[in-house]
Design an enzyme around this catalytic site. Structure first.
Site, PDB file in Angstrom:
ATOM      1  N   GLU A  29    -130.275   5.212   4.527  1.00 60.25           N
ATOM      2  CA  GLU A  29    -130.127   4.951   5.951  1.00 60.25           C
ATOM      3  C   GLU A  29    -129.752   6.289   6.599  1.00 60.25           C
ATOM      4  O   GLU A  29    -128.812   6.947   6.132  1.00 60.25           O
ATOM      5  CB  GLU A  29    -129.006   3.920   6.170  1.00 60.25           C
ATOM      6  CG  GLU A  29    -128.886   3.547   7.629  1.00 60.25           C
ATOM      7  CD  GLU A  29    -127.744   2.573   7.923  1.00 60.25           C
ATOM      8  OE1 GLU A  29    -127.077   2.110   6.983  1.00 60.25           O
ATOM      9  OE2 GLU A  29    -127.535   2.308   9.113  1.00 60.25           O
ATOM     10  N   LYS A  89    -120.966   7.702   3.179  1.00 62.24           N
ATOM     11  CA  LYS A  89    -121.371   8.482   4.352  1.00 62.24           C
ATOM     12  C   LYS A  89    -120.450   8.194   5.521  1.00 62.24           C
ATOM     13  O   LYS A  89    -120.103   9.083   6.274  1.00 62.24           O
ATOM     14  CB  LYS A  89    -122.801   8.115   4.755  1.00 62.24           C
ATOM     15  CG  LYS A  89    -123.867   8.706   3.879  1.00 62.24           C
ATOM     16  CD  LYS A  89    -125.219   8.484   4.537  1.00 62.24           C
ATOM     17  CE  LYS A  89    -126.169   7.680   3.706  1.00 62.24           C
ATOM     18  NZ  LYS A  89    -126.439   6.332   4.156  1.00 62.24           N
ATOM     19  N   ARG A 134    -123.300   2.249  -9.584  1.00 67.40           N
ATOM     20  CA  ARG A 134    -123.237   3.374  -8.664  1.00 67.40           C
ATOM     21  C   ARG A 134    -122.358   4.468  -9.258  1.00 67.40           C
ATOM     22  O   ARG A 134    -121.513   4.213 -10.115  1.00 67.40           O
ATOM     23  CB  ARG A 134    -122.726   2.956  -7.297  1.00 67.40           C
ATOM     24  CG  ARG A 134    -121.314   2.449  -7.260  1.00 67.40           C
ATOM     25  CD  ARG A 134    -120.963   1.818  -5.925  1.00 67.40           C
ATOM     26  NE  ARG A 134    -120.947   2.767  -4.835  1.00 67.40           N
ATOM     27  CZ  ARG A 134    -121.821   2.751  -3.818  1.00 67.40           C
ATOM     28  NH1 ARG A 134    -122.759   1.845  -3.758  1.00 67.40           N
ATOM     29  NH2 ARG A 134    -121.743   3.632  -2.845  1.00 67.40           N
TER      30      ARG A 134
HETATM   31  P1  ATP Z   1    -123.106   5.155   1.905  1.00 66.38           P
HETATM   32  O1  ATP Z   1    -121.961   4.208   1.872  1.00 66.38           O
HETATM   33  O2  ATP Z   1    -122.726   6.498   1.439  1.00 66.38           O
HETATM   34  O3  ATP Z   1    -123.824   5.153   3.227  1.00 66.38           O
HETATM   35  P2  ATP Z   1    -125.244   3.551   1.047  1.00 66.38           P
HETATM   36  O4  ATP Z   1    -125.567   2.902  -0.263  1.00 66.38           O
HETATM   37  O5  ATP Z   1    -124.919   2.672   2.188  1.00 66.38           O
HETATM   38  O6  ATP Z   1    -124.121   4.603   0.802  1.00 66.38           O
HETATM   39  P3  ATP Z   1    -127.877   4.341   1.648  1.00 66.38           P
HETATM   40  O7  ATP Z   1    -128.325   5.367   2.609  1.00 66.38           O
HETATM   41  O8  ATP Z   1    -128.196   2.937   1.936  1.00 66.38           O
HETATM   42  O9  ATP Z   1    -126.350   4.548   1.479  1.00 66.38           O
HETATM   43  O10 ATP Z   1    -128.316   4.709   0.173  1.00 66.38           O
HETATM   44  C1  ATP Z   1    -129.616   5.011  -0.224  1.00 66.38           C
HETATM   45  C2  ATP Z   1    -129.708   4.735  -1.700  1.00 66.38           C
HETATM   46  O11 ATP Z   1    -128.749   5.476  -2.421  1.00 66.38           O
HETATM   47  C3  ATP Z   1    -129.462   3.269  -2.005  1.00 66.38           C
HETATM   48  O12 ATP Z   1    -130.503   2.813  -2.833  1.00 66.38           O
HETATM   49  C4  ATP Z   1    -128.152   3.251  -2.726  1.00 66.38           C
HETATM   50  O13 ATP Z   1    -128.128   2.265  -3.696  1.00 66.38           O
HETATM   51  C5  ATP Z   1    -128.085   4.654  -3.327  1.00 66.38           C
HETATM   52  N1  ATP Z   1    -126.689   5.081  -3.477  1.00 66.38           N
HETATM   53  C6  ATP Z   1    -125.773   5.219  -2.505  1.00 66.38           C
HETATM   54  N2  ATP Z   1    -124.573   5.567  -3.024  1.00 66.38           N
HETATM   55  C7  ATP Z   1    -124.747   5.668  -4.358  1.00 66.38           C
HETATM   56  C8  ATP Z   1    -123.890   6.000  -5.452  1.00 66.38           C
HETATM   57  N3  ATP Z   1    -122.601   6.287  -5.268  1.00 66.38           N
HETATM   58  N4  ATP Z   1    -124.411   6.002  -6.696  1.00 66.38           N
HETATM   59  C9  ATP Z   1    -125.708   5.715  -6.879  1.00 66.38           C
HETATM   60  N5  ATP Z   1    -126.570   5.395  -5.910  1.00 66.38           N
HETATM   61  C10 ATP Z   1    -126.112   5.367  -4.651  1.00 66.38           C
HETATM   62 MG    MG Z   2    -124.831   2.467   4.187  1.00 64.50          MG
END
Ligand code: ATP
Ligand code: MG
Length: 540
Positions: A28, A264, A254
């Site tokens: 995102e 993020k 994760r």
């Molecule tokens: P954040 O909370 O940092 O925004 P998110 O999962 O909401 O993390 P996204 O932008 O939706 O962020 O993530 C894109 C991809 O990265 C998703 O498929 C998610 O599963 C993966 N991802 C995010 N954080 C991790 C992590 N700590 N370890 C492995 N994969 C991750």
């Molecule tokens: Mg997110």
């Protein structure tokens, strides 16, 4: 050793269930990518698309207009590219809004979705619990025609934010709470970063995500474990929207690293509050921060290989990440001498016009690393900690009347020193022990210590930024803001050999006996960021 995702793909390819693997990384665009995302990119790209000769998409999951910005899109593309992943297939979920809308209409027509007027609070209060079923909404059996009309009104901007929602009609008594008539569309009068004001209804993540995967022909939709309970909904949406060859979702653990923020949303708070110097602050676990700190794509990929892919959440030690860059830089980084806390050292048995150009290996671990010239005169700098008036037991470095080798130069003997009014050493006087030049030494003298030095006449001033964890240990504190380490950055004004004057931005060096340092990519001054310390280098 293969991981469970590879095993699944191998089986799917050999059974013919899938002909070509297609994976995606779906961020995102609401912030910069962090090291957790690196794990996901490595798994989807290197571990899957590359390994099985398939295709990899970078898809922006830009379905929430309130938090998304083009700056994040640009930074994400830059970071994914920098990691070496394929960026030739870039997609935006918002480009599928028409398809998603049609899917929603289809569900209404099939009697599988209805317009409701509940507020988010009411939805929450009627959702039930793990032991009790949810309560059906009075609008659940609203006639299809009425829902179609209201959904159109929502789309046409006739409905204020939050007044109506579209819900899937699944099962309010399902043991899986995600299946209890989840919201699939909401009204939001917000300008979208790509679609402008075309839409005032936006799909919810759980509804949009499977459709995005299906539209792109993703075969293996890999996500983190917290989405495991959402999988039945993912499958339901694809089945009821009648997608052929629907993708399948697989979940992995994760990445979390001790004392490291992996969200993020929270990293954005640090940036917005000024707690750090932007998204690329070298203390940040963002890809931009790690790059500025001196991490390389290969070191991060190596790290992801080492941590592996599993179904059990665990916390990785920072030391593992550090060892990946340390091992790489040990093999690749040129060496240089830098005195971080200088005191002057005068060679008393050489005149002021004495100068020698000594040859130093650029990198002793490289087979043919070449040499650099280092000038040596009678005015030097050494580390304050390398001379002691009253040495602690087993001290191996310079003391009055004692000898030490100046790295790559001569053995010297301290003959005198000067102090200021506080008793702090301001100058050490020493003499060269004749016949002890490195490489030509036949004196038979053995010294216990070797210290680094910098020629004072040609030295340059540099700023070394010494980093520590951004966070203090948790100690029961739940909020990151209570755990900020006030000493995460210490600025040191150091003396460096002239060679470092030509250091290109983002080039890393081993400062002998100190650690690995990377020339900062932002400042035009000679600023060097500590990448990582030397594992077995001496500690003060
Ligand atoms: P954040 O909370 O940092 O925004 P998110 O999962 O909401 O993390 P996204 O932008 O939706 O962020 O993530 C894109 C991809 O990265 C998703 O498929 C998610 O599963 C993966 N991802 C995010 N954080 C991790 C992590 N700590 N370890 C492995 N994969 C991750
Ligand atoms: Mg997110």
């Amino acid at each position: 050793m293969s991981n469970f995702i590879e095993d699944i793909i191998t089986a799917d390819l050999s059974s013919g269930k899938c002909k070509e693997v297609v994976t995606r990384f779906p961020p995102e665009p609401n912030g910069y990518l962090h090291i957790g995302h690196v794990k996901s990119i490595c798994l989807n790209y290197y571990g899957t698309a590359v390994k099985f000769g398939g295709k990899f998409n970078l898809r922006f999951d830009d379905t929430n207009p309130a938090k998304e910005e083009d700056e994040y899109v640009r930074s994400i593309i830059e970071d994914v590219k920098w990691l070496g992943a394929d960026t030739s297939n870039i997609f935006f979920a918002s480009d599928y809004f028409d398809i998603m809308y049609e899917c929603a209409v289809k569900l209404i027509k099939k009697g599988l979705a209805y317009v409701d007027d509940m507020s988010p609070e009411e939805i929450k209060n009627t959702r039930g619990t793990l032991t009790e079923p949810g309560k059906e909404s009075k609008n659940r059996n609203r006639p299809v025609e009425e829902s179609l009309k209201l959904f159109e009104d929502m789309k046409n901007g006739l409905v204020p934010d939050g007044a109506l929602i579209l819900r899937a009609k699944i099962d309010m008594a399902s043991p899986n709470i995600n299946m209890r008539d989840p919201i699939i569309y909401r009204v939001l009068h917000e300008t979208h970063h790509r679609q402008g004001d075309k839409w005032c209804i936006y799909p919810m993540y759980d509804f949009a995500h499977p459709i995005e995967d299906a539209v792109e022909g993703i075969t293996h939709s890999i996500c983190t474990l917290e989405f495991e309970d959402h999988r039945p909904l993912y499958d339901w949406i694809l089945r009821e929207c009648e997608f052929e060859n629907p993708p399948h979702q697989y979940e992995f653990a994760r990445l979390s690293i001790e004392r490291t923020i992996m969200s993020k949303r929270y990293l954005k708070k640090l940036v917005d509050s000024g707690a750090v110097d932007g998204w690329d602050d070298p203390r940040m676990p963002t890809i931009a921060g790690l790059r500025r700190r001196g991490y390389t794509p290969t070191s991060l990929i190596d790290f992801c290989e080492k941590i592996g892919v599993s179904k059990a959440n665990s916390e990785v030690e920072t030391g593992l990440l550090e060892s990946c860059i340390r091992d790489e830089l040990n093999a690749t980084a040129e060496r240089a001498m830098v005195v971080l806390d200088p005191i002057r050292l005068k060679i008393v048995n050489r005149s002021d016009d004495f100068i020698e150009q000594l040859d130093f290996e650029k990198n002793p671990t490289a087979i043919d690393g070449g040499t650099r010239k280092v000038s040596f005169t009678n005015e030097l700098y050494i580390e304050r900690s390398d001379f002691e008036i009253t040495p602690p037991p087993k001290y191996k470095r310079l003391v009055l009347g004692g000898m030490v080798r100046l790295k790559g130069a001569y053995i010297i003997k301290a003959v005198d020193y000067e102090t200021d009014n506080d008793g702090k050493v301001t100058l050490v006087k020493a003499e060269i022990v004749e016949g002890t030049k490195s490489g030509e030494d036949n004196s038979g003298i053995k010294v216990k210590g070797v210290i680094h030095w910098v020629d004072a006449r040609s030295a340059i001033d540099i700023e070394a930024r010494m980093y520590d964890y951004l966070l203090l240990p948790a100690d029961g504190k739940t909020d990151f803001s209570e755990r900020m380490n006030p000493h995460s950055l210490e600025v040191v004004h150091a003396k460096a050999e002239k060679y470092l004057e030509g250091a290109p931005k983002l080039r890393s060096y081993q400062f002998l006996r100190q650690g690995y340092f990377c020339r900062d990519n932002k400042s035009d001054e000679p600023v060097f960021n500590l990448v990582v310390g030397l594992k077995d280098g001496y500690k003060k």
